[in-house]
Design a protein around this motif. Sequence first.
Motif, PDB file in Angstrom:
ATOM      1  N   ILE A  38      -1.588  39.353  58.758  1.00  0.00           N
ATOM      2  CA  ILE A  38      -2.763  40.177  58.981  1.00  0.00           C
ATOM      3  C   ILE A  38      -2.373  41.649  59.098  1.00  0.00           C
ATOM      4  O   ILE A  38      -3.051  42.535  58.578  1.00  0.00           O
ATOM      5  N   SER A  39      -1.278  41.899  59.792  1.00  0.00           N
ATOM      6  CA  SER A  39      -0.755  43.255  59.936  1.00  0.00           C
ATOM      7  C   SER A  39       0.755  43.157  60.105  1.00  0.00           C
ATOM      8  O   SER A  39       1.334  42.064  60.076  1.00  0.00           O
ATOM      9  N   MET A  75      -1.218  34.917  61.170  1.00  0.00           N
ATOM     10  CA  MET A  75      -2.033  33.791  61.626  1.00  0.00           C
ATOM     11  C   MET A  75      -1.704  32.551  60.796  1.00  0.00           C
ATOM     12  O   MET A  75      -1.720  32.604  59.565  1.00  0.00           O
ATOM     13  N   PRO A  76      -1.389  31.410  61.460  1.00  0.00           N
ATOM     14  CA  PRO A  76      -1.118  30.191  60.706  1.00  0.00           C
ATOM     15  C   PRO A  76      -2.402  29.559  60.175  1.00  0.00           C
ATOM     16  O   PRO A  76      -3.368  29.367  60.920  1.00  0.00           O
ATOM     17  N   VAL A  77      -2.425  29.260  58.892  1.00  0.00           N
ATOM     18  CA  VAL A  77      -3.536  28.533  58.279  1.00  0.00           C
ATOM     19  C   VAL A  77      -2.963  27.262  57.652  1.00  0.00           C
ATOM     20  O   VAL A  77      -1.832  27.253  57.171  1.00  0.00           O
ATOM     21  N   GLY A  97      -5.156  29.109  63.226  1.00  0.00           N
ATOM     22  CA  GLY A  97      -4.844  29.279  64.636  1.00  0.00           C
ATOM     23  C   GLY A  97      -4.707  30.727  65.023  1.00  0.00           C
ATOM     24  O   GLY A  97      -4.565  31.616  64.177  1.00  0.00           O
ATOM     25  N   LEU A  98      -4.748  30.973  66.332  1.00  0.00           N
ATOM     26  CA  LEU A  98      -4.582  32.314  66.878  1.00  0.00           C
ATOM     27  C   LEU A  98      -3.418  32.329  67.869  1.00  0.00           C
ATOM     28  O   LEU A  98      -3.115  31.308  68.468  1.00  0.00           O
TER      29      LEU A  98
END
Length: 243
Positions: free
Chosen positions: A214-215, A220-222, A242-243
Motif C-alpha cells: 500500500i505504501s 496488506m495480505p490478500v 487482513g490488516l
Amino acid sequence: MKNLYTIIIAIFFPIAILAQESTPAFTSDVSLKFTSRHYWRGIPVSSAPCFEGSLSVSTGGFTIGYWGGYAFDNTYSEFDIYANYSIGGFTLAVTDLYVISDEDNLPTYRPNQRYFDFDQKTTSHNFDVTASYQFGEKFPLKVGLSSMVWGADRDENGDQRYSTYLELGYPVKVNETTTLDFFIGGVLNNEASAYGDCAGVVNTGLTGTKQLKISDKFSMPVSATIAINPQRETGFLILAFGL
C-alpha cells in the motif's frame, strides 16, 4: 468439567513458568481479517461475509490468546480461547471453541447459547486438542492431528464423538511477496462426526497469499482459497484480506 480444567492447567502451567524463566520478555500480537465466508476443516460454517480478529500474548514458546469471528448477517459468531506451546517444529494446542451458528449441515449440532453452561450434555463449548509438527525449510511439510475431546461434539444420544481430523499442509514460496499453501485433510472417525459421515478426505485445496504493498511502510495480505470437500461434494472460493 473441573477435572478437564485441572488437566489443562497441569500441562501448561509448568511450561509457562519455564518459558518465563528462560525468556522473560512478553510479546503481543493483534490481527483483523475480512473474509467472504468462514470455512473451517471442510465445514462451511457461514455463507455470509465475516470479519475475524485475534489477540495473543507470548513468552518463550508459550502463547495464550483469543480468536473470534462474526458474520455480517448475524447468523454466525465465534469466541475461542486457546493456549499452545511450541518447541522446535512441534506445537501442542488446546482451544475452547464456542460457536453460535445457524448452519444446517450438521443437524445433530445445536449449540446451547449460554456461555457459562459447562454441563457435558448441554454445553456449546468444544475443547479441541491439536498436536502438529512443522518440518524444516528444505521440506516445509506440516502435519496436524486434532480431536474434540469434550463438549458439544455429541451424537444423537448425547455421547461424545471425539471427532478427529488429520491435515497435511505444504507451503510453496513463489517469490518474496507470494506464497501458495497446499492442504489436504481427512476425518479419522468411522462413524458420523463433526466433519463428515465416515472416515475419508473432507478438505483439500490451496490458498494463495500475496503481500499487497500500500505504501513504503505498509502492506496488506490478500488471499484466495480454493477448497473442495470430496465427501460432501462441495467446493468453495474464499477471498480474504487482513490488516
